[in-house]
Design a protein around this motif. Sequence first.
Motif, PDB file in Angstrom:
ATOM      1  N   ALA A 158       5.823  -3.926  -4.910  1.00 54.47           N
ATOM      2  CA  ALA A 158       6.759  -4.624  -4.015  1.00 54.47           C
ATOM      3  C   ALA A 158       7.777  -5.468  -4.788  1.00 54.47           C
ATOM      4  O   ALA A 158       7.886  -6.684  -4.587  1.00 54.47           O
ATOM      5  CB  ALA A 158       5.988  -5.498  -3.026  1.00 54.47           C
ATOM      6  N   ARG A 171       2.354  11.217   3.506  1.00 55.50           N
ATOM      7  CA  ARG A 171       1.370  10.181   3.829  1.00 55.50           C
ATOM      8  C   ARG A 171       0.110  10.724   4.488  1.00 55.50           C
ATOM      9  O   ARG A 171      -0.975  10.163   4.350  1.00 55.50           O
ATOM     10  CB  ARG A 171       1.998   9.110   4.724  1.00 55.50           C
ATOM     11  N   VAL A 224       7.785   0.844  -6.123  1.00 58.26           N
ATOM     12  CA  VAL A 224       8.057   0.007  -4.954  1.00 58.26           C
ATOM     13  C   VAL A 224       6.776  -0.166  -4.136  1.00 58.26           C
ATOM     14  O   VAL A 224       6.402  -1.285  -3.771  1.00 58.26           O
ATOM     15  CB  VAL A 224       9.167   0.642  -4.091  1.00 58.26           C
ATOM     16  N   GLU A 225       6.069   0.944  -3.887  1.00 59.41           N
ATOM     17  CA  GLU A 225       4.838   0.887  -3.094  1.00 59.41           C
ATOM     18  C   GLU A 225       3.720   0.150  -3.824  1.00 59.41           C
ATOM     19  O   GLU A 225       2.887  -0.495  -3.191  1.00 59.41           O
ATOM     20  CB  GLU A 225       4.383   2.314  -2.748  1.00 59.41           C
ATOM     21  N   ASN A 280      15.055   1.601   2.754  1.00 60.41           N
ATOM     22  CA  ASN A 280      13.763   2.277   2.940  1.00 60.41           C
ATOM     23  C   ASN A 280      13.086   2.613   1.618  1.00 60.41           C
ATOM     24  O   ASN A 280      11.872   2.745   1.568  1.00 60.41           O
ATOM     25  CB  ASN A 280      13.978   3.590   3.719  1.00 60.41           C
ATOM     26  N   GLU A 329      10.071  -7.791  -2.821  1.00 63.44           N
ATOM     27  CA  GLU A 329       9.449  -8.859  -2.027  1.00 63.44           C
ATOM     28  C   GLU A 329       8.870  -9.955  -2.919  1.00 63.44           C
ATOM     29  O   GLU A 329       8.875 -11.124  -2.571  1.00 63.44           O
ATOM     30  CB  GLU A 329       8.333  -8.272  -1.148  1.00 63.44           C
ATOM     31  N   HIS A 366      12.137  -1.309  -0.297  1.00 64.38           N
ATOM     32  CA  HIS A 366      11.355  -2.377   0.341  1.00 64.38           C
ATOM     33  C   HIS A 366      10.005  -1.872   0.835  1.00 64.38           C
ATOM     34  O   HIS A 366       9.857  -0.705   1.193  1.00 64.38           O
ATOM     35  CB  HIS A 366      12.154  -2.997   1.487  1.00 64.38           C
ATOM     36  N   THR A 367       9.062  -2.758   0.852  1.00 64.79           N
ATOM     37  CA  THR A 367       7.724  -2.453   1.335  1.00 64.79           C
ATOM     38  C   THR A 367       7.102  -3.760   1.807  1.00 64.79           C
ATOM     39  O   THR A 367       7.678  -4.824   1.607  1.00 64.79           O
ATOM     40  CB  THR A 367       6.884  -1.791   0.217  1.00 64.79           C
ATOM     41  N   THR A 368       5.951  -3.695   2.432  1.00 65.80           N
ATOM     42  CA  THR A 368       5.289  -4.942   2.822  1.00 65.80           C
ATOM     43  C   THR A 368       4.256  -5.300   1.761  1.00 65.80           C
ATOM     44  O   THR A 368       3.657  -4.417   1.148  1.00 65.80           O
ATOM     45  CB  THR A 368       4.586  -4.802   4.189  1.00 65.80           C
ATOM     46  N   SER A 401       1.231  -5.693   1.294  1.00 67.33           N
ATOM     47  CA  SER A 401      -0.015  -5.369   1.985  1.00 67.33           C
ATOM     48  C   SER A 401      -1.212  -5.596   1.070  1.00 67.33           C
ATOM     49  O   SER A 401      -1.045  -5.957  -0.104  1.00 67.33           O
ATOM     50  CB  SER A 401       0.025  -3.914   2.410  1.00 67.33           C
TER      51      SER A 401
END
Length: 388
Positions: free
Chosen positions: A303, A282, A299-300, A131, A306, A134-136, A138
Motif C-alpha cells: 500500500a 482474484r 501496491v497490493e 485503481n 496509503e 491504491h489499495t486498502t 487491510s
Amino acid sequence: MLGAVPQKREKESPHSKRIKVIWLISDIMHQRWLLLAACFWVIFMFMVASKFITLTFKDSEVYGAKQGPLVLTAITEVEKIQVTKEKKREFLGELQTIGRSLSEDLVHQPLIHMERLELLRNVCQDTSLKNLTHTTVSKFVLDRIFVCDKHKILFCQTPKVGNTQWKKVLIALNGVYPSIDEIPQNIVHDHEKNGLPRLSSFSDSEIQNRLKLYFKFFIVRDPFERLISAFKDKFVHNPRFEPWYRHEIAPGIIRKYRKNRIETRGLQFEDFVRYLGDPNHRWLDLQFGDHIIHWVTYVELCAPCEITYSVIGHHETLEKDAPYILKEAGIDHLVSYPTIPPGITAYNKTKVERYFSGVSKRDIRRLYARFEGDFNLFGYQVPTFLLN
Ligand SMILES: *[C@@H]1O[C@H](CO)[C@@H](O)[C@H](O)[C@H]1NC(C)=O
Ligand SMILES: *[C@@H]1O[C@H](CO)[C@@H](O)[C@H](O)[C@H]1NC(C)=O
C-alpha cells in the motif's frame, strides 16, 4: 719608478686594445660577415643565459621557492605553463575523484531517494491510475509488514528482492539472536519464534502509532523480472521444497488458462502470464491464499500510496541502497547488509525477452495493464520491446 712604467702600460694597454678593436670594427663594419658573426655571438650568449635561468627555475620549483627569476625568456615561460598545467590536471583529477564519491554518497544518494518519493507521490495523485496505485491497508497488507520495536523500524516484505536478508538484519536487531550468522535458516520465516512480529499482531492504536512514527521501507525491482524470478523459484526449481506450488497451484492455473489441454508439461511461463493478466484473477487468488504474495503487485503488498514510506530501495541498485537504508534507519553502526554476490541485482533484458518470447502480445499487454501501477510508481521503464 721602474714600476711606474708597467703600471702605466697596464692601465693604458686595455684601453688602447679596446680602441684598436673599435678601430678595427669600425674599419670593417661594412662587411656583412662580421655583423652576422656578432649576431650569432649574441644569440649564443642568450641561449646560455636562458639555459641557466631554466635550471634555476626548475630548482626553485622543486623547493617551492616562488621568488626566483621565473619569467625571463620565452623558454622558461613555456616550461612554466607546462608544469602548471600538468599539476593542475593532476590536482583536478584528484578533486574530481573525491568529488564524485562525495557527491554520490552525500549528495547524490539522498537526491535519488527524494526523487523516488516525489515520483511516488505524483503517481499516487494521478487519478487515471487510481485503481492501479491504491489499495486498502487491510490485514493482508499488515501481515506483510514486520516490526522492529527496538529501533522503530517497519519493513514491508516484497518477495524475490533479498527479503530473507532484510529479515535476518531485523531479527538480529530485535535481539533474539546475537548476530545474523547465528539465526537458523528455518527460523527466518517462522514468525512465532524469530522475534520479528507482524504489524497485524498489534492493536489498532499500536498499529497507527507505528505507522506514524517508525522508519518504514521496502524493496522493489523491475515488475516483470520479479515475476520471472517468482515463476522460476516456485514452479521450476523451488529450492525450499514447497510442494503446494507444483501440486496445488500449478494444476489450478493450467486447468483454467492452458489453451492446449492435451499438453502435459508442467506450468509454463505463458500459462502463468495469462493467469496474472486475467482481470478476473482474484477468483483463483482466493483459493491460493497467502502464496500469492510472490506475484501480486507491490501496491497490493505494501500500500505505497496509503502508507508514507521513508525509503524505497531498488534491487537493481541494492549495493548502494542497502547501506543508505541502514544509515537512514539509524542502524548502520549496529549491523551491515550481508555481502551481495556480484551481478545478481542487475536488470537482464535478455532474460526478460527470452521468457516472454513464447507469450502472446495480447497476454503481455494484459499483464502490463495490471502491473502498470508498479512500473509507474517506482520509475521502471515501460517494456515497449515486449508490448509492440
Ligand atoms: C476501478 O475500480 C472500480 C472498483 O473496483 C471499478 O468499478 C472501475 O471500473 C475501475 N476503473 C478502471 C478504469 O479500471
Ligand atoms: C542474462 O540472462 C541470460 C538468459 O537467462 C543469461 O544467459 C545471461 O548470462 C544473463 N546475463 C547476465 C549479465 O547475467
